[in-house]
Design a protein around this motif. Structure first.
Motif, PDB file in Angstrom:
ATOM      1  N   GLU A  74       4.273  -2.777   5.252  1.00 55.62           N
ATOM      2  CA  GLU A  74       4.458  -1.576   4.584  1.00 55.62           C
ATOM      3  C   GLU A  74       3.241  -0.942   4.300  1.00 55.62           C
ATOM      4  O   GLU A  74       2.980   0.300   4.484  1.00 55.62           O
ATOM      5  CB  GLU A  74       5.214  -1.629   3.255  1.00 55.62           C
ATOM      6  N   HIS A  79       1.718   2.618   5.894  1.00 55.50           N
ATOM      7  CA  HIS A  79       1.351   3.703   4.793  1.00 55.50           C
ATOM      8  C   HIS A  79       0.161   4.323   5.130  1.00 55.50           C
ATOM      9  O   HIS A  79      -0.323   5.506   5.161  1.00 55.50           O
ATOM     10  CB  HIS A  79       1.686   3.334   3.320  1.00 55.50           C
ATOM     11  N   TRP A  95       7.455   2.629   8.623  1.00 58.10           N
ATOM     12  CA  TRP A  95       7.585   1.218   8.746  1.00 58.10           C
ATOM     13  C   TRP A  95       9.175   0.854   9.269  1.00 58.10           C
ATOM     14  O   TRP A  95       9.302  -0.058  10.288  1.00 58.10           O
ATOM     15  CB  TRP A  95       7.267   0.217   7.520  1.00 58.10           C
ATOM     16  N   HIS A 128       6.360  -8.675   4.806  1.00 53.84           N
ATOM     17  CA  HIS A 128       6.660  -7.438   4.528  1.00 53.84           C
ATOM     18  C   HIS A 128       6.125  -6.227   3.784  1.00 53.84           C
ATOM     19  O   HIS A 128       5.972  -5.201   4.287  1.00 53.84           O
ATOM     20  CB  HIS A 128       8.315  -7.499   3.837  1.00 53.84           C
TER      21      HIS A 128
END
Length: 107
Positions: free
Chosen positions: A56, A60, A66, A52
């Motif tokens: 992300e 970014h 996301w 996770h």
């Protein structure tokens, strides 16, 4: 919150285009900029599950939301849980059979 996420199949082209659009000529340059392993970046760009936090971070860097492009990896988590449960049941059955045959009265 799911432990891993993957890029939705219908968003793969968008993700690949964002790589060059954001100044990354290849996967290696994105891996270098994020400090992530090349294998992690490759998994992300091919729609395989990624942790996770890493997911992300990559989103970014590529200016992607996301939440819009991700699919939780719930199916894989369910399969892993089933596998563990089956293994546990098999172990318990073996233990019961062992005790049954070792403790059974001998004629």
């Amino acid at each position: 919150m799911p432990r891993s996420l993957k890029v939705r199949h219908d968003c793969m082209d968008q993700v690949k285009i964002s790589l060059t659009r954001n100044g990354y000529p290849n996967q290696r340059s994105l891996a270098h900029d994020t400090g992530l392993a090349l294998a992690t970046v490759s998994k992300f760009l091919t729609g395989k599950p990624v942790g996770h936090t890493n997911f992300e971070e990559l989103c970014h860097k590529l200016n992607l939301d996301w939440r819009e492009i991700s699919t939780p990896n719930a199916k894989i988590n369910v399969l892993n849980n089933r596998y563990k449960l089956v293994k546990k049941i098999q172990f318990l059955v073996q233990q019961l059979m062992f005790h049954h045959f070792t403790l059974a009265p001998k004629n």
